[in-house]
Structure formats: structure tokens, C-alpha cells
Design an enzyme around this catalytic site. Structure first.
Site, PDB file in Angstrom:
ATOM      1  N   LYS A 101       0.861  -1.189   0.000  1.00  0.00           N
ATOM      2  CA  LYS A 101       0.000   0.000   0.000  1.00  0.00           C
ATOM      3  C   LYS A 101       0.891   1.230   0.000  1.00  0.00           C
ATOM      4  CE  LYS A 101      -3.486   2.460   2.624  1.00  0.00           C
ATOM      5  NZ  LYS A 101      -4.454   2.382   3.724  1.00  0.00           N
ATOM      6  N   LYS A 114      -2.281  -1.466  -3.774  1.00  0.00           N
ATOM      7  CA  LYS A 114      -3.140  -0.286  -3.667  1.00  0.00           C
ATOM      8  C   LYS A 114      -2.298   0.968  -3.743  1.00  0.00           C
ATOM      9  CE  LYS A 114      -6.002   1.918  -0.255  1.00  0.00           C
ATOM     10  NZ  LYS A 114      -6.417   1.896   1.119  1.00  0.00           N
TER      11      LYS A 114
HETATM   12  C1  PBG Z   1      -6.993   3.686   5.615  1.00  0.00           C
HETATM   13  C2  PBG Z   1      -7.487   3.373   4.271  1.00  0.00           C
HETATM   14  C3  PBG Z   1      -7.384   4.250   3.200  1.00  0.00           C
HETATM   15  C4  PBG Z   1      -8.023   3.643   2.150  1.00  0.00           C
HETATM   16  C5  PBG Z   1      -8.509   2.384   2.557  1.00  0.00           C
HETATM   17  N1  PBG Z   1      -8.152   2.230   3.900  1.00  0.00           N
HETATM   18  C6  PBG Z   1      -6.814   5.624   3.120  1.00  0.00           C
HETATM   19  C7  PBG Z   1      -5.544   5.952   3.718  1.00  0.00           C
HETATM   20  O1  PBG Z   1      -4.658   5.113   3.863  1.00  0.00           O
HETATM   21  O2  PBG Z   1      -5.395   7.126   4.057  1.00  0.00           O
HETATM   22  C8  PBG Z   1      -8.137   4.294   0.809  1.00  0.00           C
HETATM   23  C9  PBG Z   1      -9.163   3.801  -0.109  1.00  0.00           C
HETATM   24  C10 PBG Z   1      -9.548   4.753  -1.164  1.00  0.00           C
HETATM   25  O3  PBG Z   1      -8.942   5.824  -1.385  1.00  0.00           O
HETATM   26  O4  PBG Z   1     -10.549   4.443  -1.844  1.00  0.00           O
HETATM   27  N2  PBG Z   1      -6.624   2.714   6.456  1.00  0.00           N
END
Ligand code: PBG
Length: 310
Positions: free
Chosen positions: A179, A233
Site C-alpha cells: 500500500k 493499492k
Molecule cells: C486507511 C485506508 C485508506 C483507504 C482504505 N483504507 C486511506 C488511507 O490510507 O489514508 C483508501 C481507499 C480509497 O482511497 O478508496 N486505512
């Protein structure tokens, strides 16, 4: 006849946002067409997923701001928004898988995914212990898949052990393994109400977009710790990572077509720069071609309808 890749509703995971209240559907301005739903309306969404052939929904809470604290204790409340939503979804459509997010950002007063020290630095081990309890609370509520999105080190192993001990051997872990610290998460942070709260950035725990070998190391660790499936992601800008992970590990790989990607496609369609339906299906197909087993996408219900010819 010669198509090498197939896309079907069975490839889709539909992320849904939850809010407090009764009969509430709250539009999210930076995610046009996506809403937050109160728990009583989640049953309808779960049944819709079943009718559309979408095998799994992913639930994210917009925790009321007065319940957000430094220690994120609301994450461990067995009657919190997400637990009530899981139960409502499973009651309404038991065949539809429910995936829950393990991370503290919808619960912290500072918007980080973990517990911070005085300097605002996110503490890995302190956080990991809380995430383990959070995962158990969600499994007790009926979640089928636990998806740690926090990027702490060691949390997959800790969660796996706790699930086994807690009688949840069949609950799966889909690790957000690679991520990235991305600029594409803005609308999601609006949706869960953490954007205005977030102090600083998440670069001490999310990955540098410049790195690919590090993604392979992150995936290797999560698999060794017991992840059933792994996720990359964001999605489209990181399809090279999907491909490399698939070829190296030969496990089910998922990608999250995140909120900023959804917003980008919607903006292009609204501006007349492209045709929405075609953009949606082409991008989703590209995830499959890159090697994904499935994709989390806010366009899941639209795509499923299109694929069914509805
Ligand atoms: C946070 C989380 C995020 C997303 C999913 N879980 C955002 C972040 O890390 O700030 C992002 C998903 C999206 O942008 O659709 N744990």
C-alpha cells in the site's frame, strides 16, 4: 473466442461507507455517485450485491467525531458502527462476503492509522496490538475477511494467531501488503471523515511510490505471516506491481481501484473526455489482464450491471 481475459461480476468487491442514523443516505461530494449509508440501509446494499453477483462487500465506517480519540478505543467497541453494519449485512444476505478494514484512521482524533507518540510518529508495535483486538471484534461481529490496511509490520501474524485462538480459524486475511503513500486517497478520507483531522502524511508507514522491490518484500512478509490473499493499492498506477507480485508469489492478488481513481474517471466522464461505461469496463479489465483475481472498486455495482447487460 480469442479473448485472453474475462471480467465478470464475480471479480468485484464493492466498498461501502457507513454512517450513524436511520434511513440516511449521505452523498460524498468528492466521490460523485457514492454515498454513506446508515446501518439499516446496508441490508439493501448487501441484497443488491447478491442480485448483481458481486461476491463481497467491504465496509468502512464514518465514526462520529465525538468518539474519535488519541487511543482509537471506539475501534474495540463490539457495538460500534462497523460491527452493527457487518451484522446487518450478514443477516440480510449471508451468501455475500463481508470484508472489514483493520486500521485505526476512522477512530483516531489525528486521522492516522495507528497510535502516535508525542512527536506524531506512528508506533508500530503499540498499534499492532490494538489492531489484533480490532480484528477479533470484527470477526466476532461476523466479518468473513479481515483486511489490515494499516501497513504496520508484524500485524498479519499477530492477527492470524489471535483469530486461531479466538475460534475464527476460517476467517480470512486479505493483507493490504503493498500500500503506497498515495495522493489518490483524498475522497476516501472525506468519506470516512478523517481528511480534516489528518496531521502530516502517512509516509512513515505507507510505501514510497518509487519502490517496487520493497513491495515484493512486504508481500513476502505478509504471506509468511499467514495472509490468504494480498492486495496492491492504489490500482491503475501500480499494475506493474500487481504483475510482479502475481508472477513471483502465484497467490490470489487483489487491487484496490481507490477513491481518487474513481473520481478521476467520473471527472473525465462528466467533462465529456470519455464515456463512463467504457472507461469503467476497460480499466477493470486491465486489472484482470495484469493478474488480479479481483478488484475493489466503487464502480462495482455499475460494472456488474453493465456486464449483465442490464
Ligand atoms: C486507511 C485506508 C485508506 C483507504 C482504505 N483504507 C486511506 C488511507 O490510507 O489514508 C483508501 C481507499 C480509497 O482511497 O478508496 N486505512
Amino acid at each position: 473466442m480469442v479473448a485472453e481475459t474475462m471480467l465478470s461480476p464475480a471479480d468485484l468487491i464493492w466498498p461501502l461507507f457507513i454512517c450513524e442514523g436511520q434511513g440516511v443516505e449521505e452523498p460524498i461530494s468528492t466521490l460523485p455517485g457514492v454515498s454513506r449509508w446508515s446501518v439499516d440501509l446496508i441490508a439493501g446494499r448487501a441484497k443488491e450485491a447478491r442480485e448483481l453477483g458481486i461476491p463481497c462487500i467491504a465496509l468502512f465506517p464514518n465514526t462520529p467525531h465525538d468518539l474519535r480519540t488519541e487511543d482509537a478505543r471506539e475501534a474495540l467497541n463490539a457495538d460500534n458502527l462497523i460491527c452493527r453494519a457487518v451484522k446487518a449485512a450478514k443477516d440480510a444476505a449471508p451468501e455475500v462476503g463481508v470484508l472489514t478494514d483493520v486500521a485505526l484512521d476512522p477512530y483516531t482524533s489525528h486521522g492516522h492509522d495507528g497510535i502516535v507518540d508525542e512527536g506524531g510518529y506512528v508506533l508500530n508495535d503499540t498499534t499492532s496490538a490494538i489492531l489484533t483486538d480490532q480484528a477479533l471484534v470484527q470477526a466476532e461481529a461476523g466479518a468473513d475477511i479481515i483486511a489490515p490496511s494499516d501497513m504496520m509490520d508484524g500485524r498479519v501474524g499477530a492477527i492470524r494467531a489471535a483469530l486461531e485462538q479466538g475460534g475464527h480459524a476460517n476467517v480470512q486475511i486479505m493483507a493490504y501488503a503493498a500500500k503506497y503513500a498515495s495522493a489518490f486517497y483524498g475522497p476516501f478520507r472525506d468519506a470516512v471523515g478523517s481528511r480534516g483531522l489528518l496531521k502530516g502524511d502517512k509516509k512513515t508507514y505507507q510505501m514510497d511510490p518509487a519502490n517496487a522491490l520493497e513491495a515484493l518484500r512486504e508481500v513476502a512478509l505478509d504471506l509468511a505471516e499467514g495472509a490468504d490473499t494480498v492486495m496492491v493499492k492504489p490500482g491503475l498506477p501500480y499494475l506493474d506491481i500487481v504483475r510482479r507480485v502475481k508472477e513471483r508469489f502465484e497467490v490470489p492478488v487483489f487491487a484496490y481501484q481507490v477513491s481518487g481513481e474513481y473520481a478521476m474517471l467520473e471527472a473525465a466522464a462528466a467533462a465529456g473526455a470519455g464515456e463512463r461505461e467504457a472507461l469503467v469496463l476497460e480499466t477493470l479489465m486491465s486489472f484482470k489482464r495484469a493478474g488480479c483475481s479481483g478488484v475493489l472498486s466503487y464502480h462495482a455495482p455499475l460494472a456488474a450491471r453493465l456486464l449483465a447487460g442490464r
